[in-house]
Design a protein around this motif. Structure first.
Motif, short mmCIF file in Angstrom:
data_model
loop_
_atom_site.label_atom_id
_atom_site.label_comp_id
_atom_site.label_asym_id
_atom_site.label_seq_id
_atom_site.Cartn_x
_atom_site.Cartn_y
_atom_site.Cartn_z
N ASP A 102 -12.53 29.17 87.59
CA ASP A 102 -13.00 28.01 86.83
C ASP A 102 -14.09 28.41 85.84
O ASP A 102 -14.15 27.90 84.74
N ARG A 103 -14.94 29.33 86.25
CA ARG A 103 -16.07 29.71 85.41
C ARG A 103 -15.68 30.69 84.31
O ARG A 103 -16.09 30.54 83.16
N TYR A 104 -14.91 31.74 84.65
CA TYR A 104 -14.65 32.82 83.69
C TYR A 104 -13.23 32.84 83.14
O TYR A 104 -12.94 33.61 82.24
N GLY A 105 -12.35 32.04 83.67
CA GLY A 105 -10.97 32.02 83.20
C GLY A 105 -10.05 32.80 84.13
O GLY A 105 -10.45 33.79 84.74
N VAL A 106 -8.84 32.33 84.23
CA VAL A 106 -7.89 32.91 85.16
C VAL A 106 -7.47 34.32 84.76
O VAL A 106 -7.27 35.18 85.62
N GLN A 107 -7.36 34.60 83.47
CA GLN A 107 -6.91 35.92 83.03
C GLN A 107 -7.84 37.02 83.49
O GLN A 107 -7.39 38.08 83.95
N ILE A 108 -9.13 36.80 83.41
CA ILE A 108 -10.10 37.82 83.82
C ILE A 108 -10.03 38.05 85.32
O ILE A 108 -9.96 39.19 85.79
N ILE A 109 -10.01 36.97 86.08
CA ILE A 109 -9.96 37.08 87.54
C ILE A 109 -8.65 37.71 87.98
O ILE A 109 -8.62 38.56 88.88
N PHE A 110 -7.55 37.34 87.35
CA PHE A 110 -6.26 37.93 87.69
C PHE A 110 -6.25 39.42 87.36
O PHE A 110 -5.73 40.23 88.14
N GLY A 111 -6.81 39.79 86.23
CA GLY A 111 -6.86 41.21 85.85
C GLY A 111 -7.65 42.04 86.83
O GLY A 111 -7.23 43.11 87.25
N ILE A 112 -8.82 41.52 87.22
CA ILE A 112 -9.64 42.23 88.21
C ILE A 112 -8.89 42.32 89.54
O ILE A 112 -8.88 43.38 90.19
N GLY A 113 -8.26 41.23 89.96
CA GLY A 113 -7.50 41.24 91.21
C GLY A 113 -6.34 42.21 91.17
O GLY A 113 -6.04 42.89 92.16
N ALA A 114 -5.65 42.30 90.03
CA ALA A 114 -4.53 43.24 89.90
C ALA A 114 -5.01 44.68 90.02
O ALA A 114 -4.35 45.52 90.66
#
Length: 130
Positions: A102-114
């Motif tokens: 919610d804070r930083y955007g899904v793309q960034i969190i998904f990239g870090i998770g990947a």
């Protein structure tokens, strides 16, 4: 405010047109977000691949248990902790990753998770003991 489906212009337009009490198809079209073509289908494909990889790891844990039993000479009761931890981490991390998304955007969190997921699988492949 995080990026959403509607821009500020779209929200203002929808608000103005709704106040004019338009009815029928014209009003329904104003409330729907625009179809984005190729980008929308790429989002669908990315979501499918993400779920395929993440849930595939969890759902196939049972297929690897006989191999782990033979390779590591451990009873199944000790090995099931692998699937238990995977499931607990998947759902437990949602509390934190949801807020971060919610804070930083899904793309960034998904990239870090990947990246973390890939590194974890690579490191697990070098494991020589349980």
């Amino acid at each position: 405010r995080p990026d959403g489906l509607f821009s500020d212009y779209d929200l203002k337009t929808i608000g103005d047109e709704t106040q004019n009490c338009q009815t029928g198809q014209e009003n329904a079209e104003l409330l729907l977000p625009p179809v984005e073509g190729l980008r929308a289908w790429l989002v669908v494909l990315g979501s499918f691949l993400m779920h395929w990889v993440i849930l595939g790891d969890i759902y196939t844990t049972g297929l690897f248990l006989p191999f782990y039993e033979e390779e590591y000479q451990k009873p199944r009761q000790e090995l099931v902790i692998i699937g238990t931890l995977q499931t607990a981490l998947l759902f437990g991390s949602g509390v934190f990753s949801g807020k971060l998304g919610d804070r930083y955007g899904v793309q960034i969190i998904f990239g870090i998770g990947a990246i973390i997921h890939t590194i974890g699988l690579l490191l697990a492949s070098f494991s020589i003991e349980f």
